[in-house]
Write a protein that holds these residues in place. Structure first.
Motif, PDB file in Angstrom:
ATOM      1  N   HIS A   3       0.783  -1.241   0.000  1.00  0.00           N
ATOM      2  CA  HIS A   3       0.000   0.000   0.000  1.00  0.00           C
ATOM      3  C   HIS A   3       0.814   1.291   0.000  1.00  0.00           C
ATOM      4  N   ASP A  41      -3.578  -2.490   8.040  1.00  0.00           N
ATOM      5  CA  ASP A  41      -2.156  -2.470   8.401  1.00  0.00           C
ATOM      6  C   ASP A  41      -1.958  -1.260   9.329  1.00  0.00           C
ATOM      7  N   VAL A  42      -0.957  -1.334  10.175  1.00  0.00           N
ATOM      8  CA  VAL A  42      -0.697  -0.247  11.121  1.00  0.00           C
ATOM      9  C   VAL A  42      -0.317   1.069  10.419  1.00  0.00           C
ATOM     10  N   HIS A  43       0.265   0.938   9.239  1.00  0.00           N
ATOM     11  CA  HIS A  43       0.762   2.118   8.536  1.00  0.00           C
ATOM     12  C   HIS A  43      -0.287   2.630   7.542  1.00  0.00           C
ATOM     13  N   ASP A 118       0.939  -6.234  11.708  1.00  0.00           N
ATOM     14  CA  ASP A 118       1.719  -5.317  12.549  1.00  0.00           C
ATOM     15  C   ASP A 118       0.965  -4.585  13.661  1.00  0.00           C
ATOM     16  N   GLY A 159       1.864  -5.787   6.377  1.00  0.00           N
ATOM     17  CA  GLY A 159       3.080  -5.729   7.172  1.00  0.00           C
ATOM     18  C   GLY A 159       3.051  -6.659   8.375  1.00  0.00           C
ATOM     19  N   TYR A 161       6.255  -7.386  11.570  1.00  0.00           N
ATOM     20  CA  TYR A 161       7.679  -7.280  11.925  1.00  0.00           C
ATOM     21  C   TYR A 161       7.865  -7.720  13.363  1.00  0.00           C
TER      22      TYR A 161
HETATM   23 ZN   LIG Z   1       2.577  -1.854   8.006  1.00  0.00          ZN
END
Ligand SMILES: [Zn+2]
Length: 189
Positions: A3, A41-43, A118, A159, A161
């Motif tokens: 994204h 996603d967190v971002h 994430d 994501g 991590y």
């Molecule tokens: Zn992310």
């Protein structure tokens, strides 16, 4: 769930924006006129927001960490900026509200769901505190919304991590397992 890729350049580990391309392809093949991209996603889905900014036929929804990458955000059709350390209950309540807004404003015919791992509490970059159970409830919330309104869903990984990579894998596997259950319920309707 790539994204962060823009129309003319890659960014944030993403080369081509798969969700934006898939949305346009489904429209070109006349499978869906109105597509929603639900980015959990967190971002922020900044590349997606940028590519589809002037496209009223694709609704971009992003729930993301306010203080996380990308630090200069784009404008999605609906952005929900979340504080660091948010936990299951607040996250799930916010998601319910966002999906209600999506339905009210757009009533999509197809969902593309970016199921980032994430937001998990063990993630090195996420800054959120969702548990495995909370992430299962997140996935179920999206699938229940889709089932209620009879909207097909495409799910992508995004994501992840984790300090412990096994945990990131477990989050993604959980999403795939729940998507399988959702698909079975869908065909049994
Ligand atoms: Zn992310």
């Amino acid at each position: 769930g790539t994204h962060h890729a823009y129309a003319d350049h890659g960014a944030g580990f993403c080369v081509f924006n798969d969700a934006a391309i898939a949305a346009r392809l489904m429209q070109a093949e006349r499978r869906a006129a109105r597509v929603a991209i639900v980015d959990l996603d967190v971002h922020q889905g900044n590349g997606t927001a940028s590519i589809l900014a002037r496209d009223d036929s694709v609704f971009t929804l992003s729930l993301h960490g306010e203080n996380n990458y990308p630090f200069e955000k784009e404008q999605s059709d609906l952005d929900v900026a979340l504080p660091d350390g948010i936990g299951d209950a607040d996250y799930l309540a916010t998601l319910q509200g966002a999906l209600a807004t999506l339905q009210q404003r757009f009533a999509p015919q197809l969902l593309i769901y970016l199921a980032g791992a994430d937001p998990h509490e063990g993630d090195r970059l996420g800054k959120m505190k969702l548990s495995m159970a909370g992430l299962a409830a997140r996935d179920e919330t999206v699938f229940a919304y889709a089932r209620e309104h009879k909207i097909p869903v495409a799910v992508t990984m995004a994501g992840g991590y984790g300090r412990d990579i096994e945990q990131t894998v477990a989050v993604h596997l959980q999403t795939i397992r729940l998507a399988g259950l959702h698909a079975a319920r869908w065909s049994a309707r």
